[in-house]
Scaffold this motif. Sequence first.
Motif, PDB file in Angstrom:
ATOM      1  N   PHE A   3      -9.494  -0.139 -11.658  1.00  0.00           N
ATOM      2  CA  PHE A   3      -8.367   0.547 -11.040  1.00  0.00           C
ATOM      3  C   PHE A   3      -7.950  -0.142  -9.753  1.00  0.00           C
ATOM      4  N   GLY A   4      -6.645  -0.267  -9.541  1.00  0.00           N
ATOM      5  CA  GLY A   4      -6.140  -0.636  -8.226  1.00  0.00           C
ATOM      6  C   GLY A   4      -6.175   0.581  -7.321  1.00  0.00           C
ATOM      7  N   THR A   5      -5.962   0.360  -6.024  1.00  0.00           N
ATOM      8  CA  THR A   5      -5.988   1.463  -5.061  1.00  0.00           C
ATOM      9  C   THR A   5      -4.661   2.206  -5.013  1.00  0.00           C
TER      10      THR A   5
ATOM     11  N   ILE B 221      -0.511   3.634  -9.953  1.00  0.00           N
ATOM     12  CA  ILE B 221      -1.817   3.002 -10.085  1.00  0.00           C
ATOM     13  C   ILE B 221      -1.802   2.016 -11.246  1.00  0.00           C
TER      14      ILE B 221
ATOM     15  N   GLN C 194       0.840  -1.200   0.000  1.00  0.00           N
ATOM     16  CA  GLN C 194       0.000   0.000   0.000  1.00  0.00           C
ATOM     17  C   GLN C 194       0.869   1.242   0.000  1.00  0.00           C
TER      18      GLN C 194
END
Lengths: 113, 112
Positions: B102-104, B89, B9
């Motif tokens: 979309f990824g975070t 992203i 993350q």
Amino acid sequence: DGGITQSPKYLFRKEGQNVTLSCEQNLNHDAMYWYRQDPGQGLRLIYYSQIVNDFQKGDIAEGYSVSREKKESFPLTVTSAQKNPTAFYLCASSMTGRHYGYTFGSGTRLTVV
Amino acid sequence: KNQVEQSPQSLIILEGKNCTLQCNYTVSPFSNLRWYKQDTGRGPVSLTIMTFSENTKSNGRYTATLDADTKQSSLHITASQLSDSASYICVVSPNTGNQFYFGTGTSLTVIP
């Protein structure tokens, strides 16, 4: 130079007000999109349009409205019905077809005061 | 369900070091995968696009890989610079429909 322009960069809204975010492109792209970005979350699709005078709801369309009267313009109105409008809003455009990627605007940060 | 997951993350690295960001997806049928760089308060900018038949693609110090069998992609950044500090992203496009997934994002911070 061709590009996509969002305005304003920062916008403040009082509760109960409608506000309109501008998005203009001179790339001759057919499709335009509005996304909302919140901290720690991926972009979420609000509305998209693939042709003039036609648009489709995305995943989180409630409380938002759009118009596509010209190919170059795709304004987003955040209505008073949107209960949590504070976010970063991104406009994007692309040619029609999945092998074409997005060109993004620089974003508008909307804050409710 | 079509999903895109990115890891880690967030990441902090020293200037000059290399790093690798991961993207796993379940989007099917697959069309292409793109990596975008997003500076704080700005719109994302495309770094690379990879289609089903491509295994690796470079853009300067950025190298993306794709394993379509395992549905995994990575973005490798070589000799990081302070200007690499941004969110990265991963975006996957299916072969049907109008949706992009979309990824975070991975938040990268390069420190001197």
